[in-house]
Write a protein that holds these residues in place. Structure first.
Motif, PDB file in Angstrom:
ATOM      1  N   PRO A 197       1.225  -1.108  -0.111  1.00  0.00           N
ATOM      2  CA  PRO A 197       0.167  -0.275   0.404  1.00  0.00           C
ATOM      3  C   PRO A 197       0.633   1.549   0.538  1.00  0.00           C
ATOM      4  O   PRO A 197       1.598   1.164   0.132  1.00  0.00           O
ATOM      5  CB  PRO A 197      -0.934  -0.299   1.212  1.00  0.00           C
ATOM      6  N   ALA A 198       0.525   2.623  -0.545  1.00  0.00           N
ATOM      7  CA  ALA A 198       1.336   4.095  -0.380  1.00  0.00           C
ATOM      8  C   ALA A 198       1.857   3.898   0.995  1.00  0.00           C
ATOM      9  O   ALA A 198       1.294   3.325   1.891  1.00  0.00           O
ATOM     10  CB  ALA A 198      -0.416   5.158  -0.685  1.00  0.00           C
ATOM     11  N   GLY A 199       3.272   4.064   0.815  1.00  0.00           N
ATOM     12  CA  GLY A 199       3.413   4.483   2.398  1.00  0.00           C
ATOM     13  C   GLY A 199       4.507   3.102   3.106  1.00  0.00           C
ATOM     14  O   GLY A 199       5.144   3.022   3.650  1.00  0.00           O
ATOM     15  N   ALA A 200       4.797   2.109   2.019  1.00  0.00           N
ATOM     16  CA  ALA A 200       5.316   0.437   2.650  1.00  0.00           C
ATOM     17  C   ALA A 200       6.403   0.794   1.924  1.00  0.00           C
ATOM     18  O   ALA A 200       7.183   0.103   2.806  1.00  0.00           O
ATOM     19  CB  ALA A 200       4.162  -0.406   2.010  1.00  0.00           C
ATOM     20  N   GLY A 201       6.958   1.459   1.491  1.00  0.00           N
ATOM     21  CA  GLY A 201       8.053   1.633   0.763  1.00  0.00           C
ATOM     22  C   GLY A 201       8.773   1.044   0.094  1.00  0.00           C
ATOM     23  O   GLY A 201      10.038   1.078  -0.785  1.00  0.00           O
ATOM     24  N   LYS A 202       8.047   0.509  -0.993  1.00  0.00           N
ATOM     25  CA  LYS A 202       7.861   0.186  -2.858  1.00  0.00           C
ATOM     26  C   LYS A 202       9.684   0.380  -3.145  1.00  0.00           C
ATOM     27  O   LYS A 202       9.974   0.455  -3.807  1.00  0.00           O
ATOM     28  CB  LYS A 202       6.877  -0.156  -3.270  1.00  0.00           C
ATOM     29  N   LYS A 240       1.441   6.851   9.803  1.00  0.00           N
ATOM     30  CA  LYS A 240       2.730   8.030  10.433  1.00  0.00           C
ATOM     31  C   LYS A 240       2.940   7.744   9.834  1.00  0.00           C
ATOM     32  O   LYS A 240       4.120   8.577   9.005  1.00  0.00           O
ATOM     33  CB  LYS A 240       3.424   6.706  11.513  1.00  0.00           C
ATOM     34  N   ARG A 241       3.820   6.140   9.068  1.00  0.00           N
ATOM     35  CA  ARG A 241       4.315   7.113   7.435  1.00  0.00           C
ATOM     36  C   ARG A 241       4.167   8.490   6.288  1.00  0.00           C
ATOM     37  O   ARG A 241       4.803   8.749   6.030  1.00  0.00           O
ATOM     38  CB  ARG A 241       5.021   6.015   6.971  1.00  0.00           C
ATOM     39  N   LEU A 242       2.761   7.838   5.870  1.00  0.00           N
ATOM     40  CA  LEU A 242       1.818   8.934   5.436  1.00  0.00           C
ATOM     41  C   LEU A 242       1.800  10.653   5.538  1.00  0.00           C
ATOM     42  O   LEU A 242       1.585  11.676   5.286  1.00  0.00           O
ATOM     43  CB  LEU A 242       0.638   8.457   5.194  1.00  0.00           C
ATOM     44  N   ARG A 246       4.903  12.288   5.663  1.00  0.00           N
ATOM     45  CA  ARG A 246       5.164  12.412   3.968  1.00  0.00           C
ATOM     46  C   ARG A 246       4.790  14.062   3.989  1.00  0.00           C
ATOM     47  O   ARG A 246       5.063  14.986   2.674  1.00  0.00           O
ATOM     48  CB  ARG A 246       4.653  11.843   3.358  1.00  0.00           C
ATOM     49  N   GLY A 247       3.810  14.175   4.272  1.00  0.00           N
ATOM     50  CA  GLY A 247       2.487  16.114   4.417  1.00  0.00           C
ATOM     51  C   GLY A 247       2.207  16.036   3.257  1.00  0.00           C
ATOM     52  O   GLY A 247       2.498  17.324   3.573  1.00  0.00           O
ATOM     53  N   ARG A 248       1.650  14.924   2.145  1.00  0.00           N
ATOM     54  CA  ARG A 248       0.821  15.262   1.644  1.00  0.00           C
ATOM     55  C   ARG A 248      -0.151  15.787   2.105  1.00  0.00           C
ATOM     56  O   ARG A 248      -0.891  15.071   2.743  1.00  0.00           O
ATOM     57  CB  ARG A 248       0.923  14.597   0.640  1.00  0.00           C
TER      58      ARG A 248
END
Length: 188
Positions: A7-12, A116-118, A121-123
């Motif tokens: 998912p978004a934020g997983a670090g792919k 937390k990661r997203l 990221r600050g979008r």
């Protein structure tokens, strides 16, 4: 070819780029390929309006990128396939692009960590509601794709995507070595 899911934020993207740099491979992000594709005014218009780009258009852009990377030993796909029909296209056109999928890597990250990661990221659109919707869409898309890839005899590995970037990379690297996809001599 190695395909990254998560998912978004997983670090792919981070993990795909590290692998590519470490081994001299090519990292191909479908999102970046779409953003870089200025050749089609209709595509640019679709992206700016927020519309989803058709699978056929994304397939064409990925096919073009795979062709341009034909002299690179391994390719890492990030963000593709996102739909079952894209996964089918990737498998069914194996003869065309000469790249079987060696491995699908699924980065597993708990919801709280993703949130937390997203947020970091600050979008502006990374609100709790939007994050929840993205996770729901991801789950709806990923399970049919993984089922199809399993039926197509593609190796799939689930990697713990928590911890430092380095620790996650080490887990991925260990899995690639265990499956015989890399060895110590592959490192640049």
């Amino acid at each position: 070819m190695i395909v990254f899911f998560g998912p978004a934020g997983a670090g792919k993207s981070v993990q795909g780029q590290i692998l590519a740099a470490r081994h001299g491979w090519r990292w191909l992000s479908s999102g970046q390929l779409l953003r870089d594709s200025k050749r089609d005014p209709e595509l640019v218009k679709q992206m700016h309006s927020g519309e989803l780009v058709s699978s056929d258009m994304v397939n064409e852009i990925v096919a073009d990128a795979l062709e341009r990377a034909k002299d690179i030993d391994h390719v890492i796909l990030d963000g593709y396939p996102r739909k079952l029909e894209q996964a089918k296209w990737l498998i069914e056109t194996h003869d065309r692009h000469k790249r079987p999928i060696s491995l699908a890597v699924v980065l597993e990250v708990p919801r709280a960590e993703l949130e937390k990661r997203l947020k970091v990221r600050g979008r502006i659109d990374d609100t709790a509601e939007v994050i929840e919707e993205r996770l729901n869409i991801y789950r709806q898309e990923i399970y049919p794709i993984l089922t199809y890839l399993t039926e197509a005899k593609v190796k799939i590995t689930h990697i713990d995507g928590t911890g430092t970037v380095g620790k996650v990379h080490d887990r991925i690297e260990a899995e690639l070595k265990a499956l015989g996809l890399v060895d110590d001599s592959d490192e640049e």
